[in-house]
Scaffold this motif. Structure first.
Motif, PDB file in Angstrom:
ATOM      1  N   LEU A   1      -2.302 -21.496  16.566  1.00 15.71           N
ATOM      2  CA  LEU A   1      -1.379 -21.056  17.622  1.00 15.71           C
ATOM      3  C   LEU A   1      -1.022 -22.235  18.527  1.00 15.71           C
ATOM      4  O   LEU A   1       0.146 -22.457  18.852  1.00 15.71           O
ATOM      5  CB  LEU A   1      -2.017 -19.931  18.449  1.00 15.71           C
ATOM      6  CG  LEU A   1      -1.238 -19.474  19.684  1.00 15.71           C
ATOM      7  CD1 LEU A   1       0.137 -18.933  19.299  1.00 15.71           C
ATOM      8  CD2 LEU A   1      -2.037 -18.425  20.455  1.00 15.71           C
TER       9      LEU A   1
ATOM     10  N   LYS B   1       7.539 -17.848  30.105  1.00 18.33           N
ATOM     11  CA  LYS B   1       7.260 -17.035  28.915  1.00 18.33           C
ATOM     12  C   LYS B   1       5.752 -16.809  28.865  1.00 18.33           C
ATOM     13  O   LYS B   1       4.982 -17.696  29.245  1.00 18.33           O
ATOM     14  CB  LYS B   1       7.735 -17.807  27.675  1.00 18.33           C
ATOM     15  CG  LYS B   1       7.534 -17.095  26.354  1.00 18.33           C
ATOM     16  CD  LYS B   1       8.372 -17.719  25.231  1.00 18.33           C
ATOM     17  CE  LYS B   1       7.958 -19.095  24.853  1.00 18.33           C
ATOM     18  NZ  LYS B   1       8.660 -19.589  23.637  1.00 18.33           N
TER      19      LYS B   1
ATOM     20  N   GLU C   1       7.522 -26.254  21.663  1.00 21.85           N
ATOM     21  CA  GLU C   1       7.892 -26.267  23.081  1.00 21.85           C
ATOM     22  C   GLU C   1       8.088 -27.658  23.684  1.00 21.85           C
ATOM     23  O   GLU C   1       8.673 -27.790  24.727  1.00 21.85           O
ATOM     24  CB  GLU C   1       6.837 -25.508  23.905  1.00 21.85           C
ATOM     25  CG  GLU C   1       6.716 -24.040  23.562  1.00 21.85           C
ATOM     26  CD  GLU C   1       7.915 -23.240  24.066  1.00 21.85           C
ATOM     27  OE1 GLU C   1       8.148 -22.128  23.552  1.00 21.85           O
ATOM     28  OE2 GLU C   1       8.639 -23.733  24.956  1.00 21.85           O
TER      29      GLU C   1
ATOM     30  N   LEU D   1       2.682 -23.775  19.227  1.00 19.82           N
ATOM     31  CA  LEU D   1       3.268 -23.860  20.572  1.00 19.82           C
ATOM     32  C   LEU D   1       3.652 -25.302  20.917  1.00 19.82           C
ATOM     33  O   LEU D   1       4.775 -25.566  21.359  1.00 19.82           O
ATOM     34  CB  LEU D   1       2.272 -23.333  21.610  1.00 19.82           C
ATOM     35  CG  LEU D   1       2.112 -21.816  21.710  1.00 19.82           C
ATOM     36  CD1 LEU D   1       0.972 -21.460  22.655  1.00 19.82           C
ATOM     37  CD2 LEU D   1       3.412 -21.178  22.170  1.00 19.82           C
TER      38      LEU D   1
ATOM     39  N   VAL E   1       2.540 -15.926  26.371  1.00 23.58           N
ATOM     40  CA  VAL E   1       2.031 -15.792  24.993  1.00 23.58           C
ATOM     41  C   VAL E   1       0.584 -15.341  25.080  1.00 23.58           C
ATOM     42  O   VAL E   1      -0.237 -16.002  25.754  1.00 23.58           O
ATOM     43  CB  VAL E   1       2.105 -17.143  24.252  1.00 23.58           C
ATOM     44  CG1 VAL E   1       1.466 -17.066  22.867  1.00 23.58           C
ATOM     45  CG2 VAL E   1       3.559 -17.629  24.150  1.00 23.58           C
ATOM     46  N   GLN E   2       0.281 -14.201  24.451  1.00 25.31           N
ATOM     47  CA  GLN E   2      -1.122 -13.758  24.465  1.00 25.31           C
ATOM     48  C   GLN E   2      -1.854 -14.479  23.350  1.00 25.31           C
ATOM     49  O   GLN E   2      -1.435 -14.456  22.190  1.00 25.31           O
ATOM     50  CB  GLN E   2      -1.233 -12.241  24.255  1.00 25.31           C
ATOM     51  CG  GLN E   2      -2.701 -11.775  24.315  1.00 25.31           C
ATOM     52  CD  GLN E   2      -2.855 -10.271  24.241  1.00 25.31           C
ATOM     53  OE1 GLN E   2      -1.875  -9.527  24.359  1.00 25.31           O
ATOM     54  NE2 GLN E   2      -4.086  -9.807  24.058  1.00 25.31           N
TER      55      GLN E   2
ATOM     56  N   LEU F   1      -0.247 -19.282  28.413  1.00 27.33           N
ATOM     57  CA  LEU F   1      -1.134 -18.750  27.369  1.00 27.33           C
ATOM     58  C   LEU F   1      -2.311 -18.069  28.078  1.00 27.33           C
ATOM     59  O   LEU F   1      -2.927 -18.663  28.965  1.00 27.33           O
ATOM     60  CB  LEU F   1      -1.664 -19.882  26.470  1.00 27.33           C
ATOM     61  CG  LEU F   1      -2.612 -19.418  25.366  1.00 27.33           C
ATOM     62  CD1 LEU F   1      -1.829 -18.698  24.261  1.00 27.33           C
ATOM     63  CD2 LEU F   1      -3.393 -20.599  24.752  1.00 27.33           C
TER      64      LEU F   1
ATOM     65  N   VAL G   1       5.376 -22.100  29.983  1.00 24.70           N
ATOM     66  CA  VAL G   1       4.836 -21.197  28.958  1.00 24.70           C
ATOM     67  C   VAL G   1       3.390 -20.918  29.352  1.00 24.70           C
ATOM     68  O   VAL G   1       2.605 -21.850  29.563  1.00 24.70           O
ATOM     69  CB  VAL G   1       4.893 -21.812  27.552  1.00 24.70           C
ATOM     70  CG1 VAL G   1       4.169 -20.911  26.548  1.00 24.70           C
ATOM     71  CG2 VAL G   1       6.348 -22.024  27.110  1.00 24.70           C
TER      72      VAL G   1
END
Ligand code: WQD
Length: 367
Positions: A68, A57, A76, A72, A59-60, A31, A29
């Motif tokens: 946030l 993946k 996750e 996450l 994520v912005q 970021l 993931v």
């Protein structure tokens, strides 16, 4: 295989590392707050990842967004974190120190708080040889004294000190501080590389722009150094080698955790401590290359011309810097494999295909 959280994963080293993590069977993931990256990078990465694209993946978001991070880490169940996110321009850090401390340091505090809350205590940190300051001798070993010579360098050093303190407070932490020397090159496909921002400070992005005809000539900062050809020497390392170094670091940390803090590679440094704790590791080739040698290698391996003029030394530059690589080999089981020719060829393939980096207009075949 480990599920890895990669902060700043759309940046130069983060994007290359993410692809190599996928190749090794990990899931990722990313970021990224896009403050110094383009979402288009993720499109390029998906194309290069092929059938593994669904294992990553994007994520912005920003590390300082604690809600946030909490979301996450709850959803996750990460096995490890690789922390790249941070501003990295030495000159800019002098003009905007507060932004650098807030983004680079405060962002890292928020990250570690989330890791501790969610009991993910495995961290690989993107550090830099800049923490050695102005070195008098070389090769540099990890036990060299530390000093910072810019606000950017201090954000790296302060983070290292924080990670050392955190690891000393709780043996559950396993932290590796990867000190890069001079990252250059690009993905061998030519579809991923370093996006040129403004007038490059670093050597290779500038060489690239001269070779493209975007700049008239390269200024060689100093031709009177006490080196064989008078120009300064650095340890340039291919970004793909750096990426492999990060995968080796994640492997060691996760295996060390599974083995109950008994290190996989027993080395004197760790056997004494019995715990991985927090360890710095140089990621370099162990070889020094001068500016003039790099220019020659670039011309020989790309066919491009790099006109240059030797000018005065740049303030703050050291004469010669290259890494001692024994610890990386013994602890991580990693050493660089790619040559100067590979670095130049891959850098040129990227530059030729994307002369404006990720702002290069998309051609049909690149849809
Ligand atoms: C390399 C050599 C220059 C540009 C930087 C950061 C450091 C770390 C590594 C992130 C030097 C010469 C350069 C030019 C030149 N990065 N040069 N003409 O200074 O070794 O270190 O990258 O952590 O923080 O400071 O890299 O690429 O700027 O310079 O002659 O137009 O190329 O003098 O000898 P440096 P660099």
């Amino acid at each position: 295989m480990p599920h890895v959280f990669v902060t700043g994963g759309l940046g130069f080293i983060g994007s290359h590392t993410t692809l190599v993590l996928l190749e090794h069977g990990h899931s990722v993931v990313i970021l990224d707050n896009l403050s110094n990256a383009f979402e288009r990078v993720f499109t390029h990465m998906k194309k290069l990842a092929g059938d593994k694209a669904d294992k990553m993946k994007f994520v912005q978001g920003d590390l300082r967004d604690k809600a946030l991070l909490d979301k996450l880490f709850s959803e996750e169940k990460f096995d490890a974190v690789i922390h790249f996110a941070g501003f990295k321009a030495v000159g800019e850090s002098v003009e905007k120190p507060l932004e650098y401390y807030d983004n680079n340091f405060c962002g890292s505090v928020a990250l570690l708080e989330a890791m501790r809350t969610h009991k993910c205590m495995n961290l690989v940190f993107s550090s830099s040889c800049t923490v050695y300051g102005m070195v008098e001798k070389t090769p540099i070993t990890e036990d060299f004294p530390l000093a910072a010579v810019s606000p950017y360098g201090r954000t790296k050093l302060f983070q290292e000190d924080m990670y050392r303190d955190v690891a000393a407070s709780d043996p559950s932490w396993r932290i590796l501080l990867l000190r890069y020397f001079n990252p250059v090159g690009a993905h061998p496909s030519g579809d991923l590389g370093e996006h040129p921002v403004g007038i490059p400070n670093n050597l290779m992005p500038y060489v690239q722009q001269v070779a493209l005809g975007q700049r008239e000539f390269l200024r060689v900062f100093g031709g009177d150094y006490p080196t064989p050809d008078g120009s300064a020497i650095r340890d340039y390392i291919h970004v793909m080698d750096l990426a492999e170094g990060h995968v080796a670091a994640v492997k060691l940390i996760v295996e060390d955790e599974k083995l109950g803090c008994k290190p996989v590679n027993l080395v004197k440094l760790i056997v004494e401590d019995e715990k991985l704790g927090c360890k710095p590791v140089n990621l370099g080739t162990g070889r020094g290359t001068s500016v003039l040698e790099m220019i020659k290698a670039f011309e020989e391996n790309t066919g491009a011309k790099v006109p240059y003029k030797v000018v005065d030394r740049r303030a703050g530059d050291t004469i010669a810097v290259w890494a001692a690589t024994e610890l990386a080999e013994s602890l991580l089981g990693w050493k660089s494999k790619l040559s100067l020719a590979d670095m130049c060829r891959d850098q040129w393939a990227w530059a030729s295909k994307y002369p404006q980096g990720y702002e290069t207009p998309v051609k049909e075949d690149q849809q």
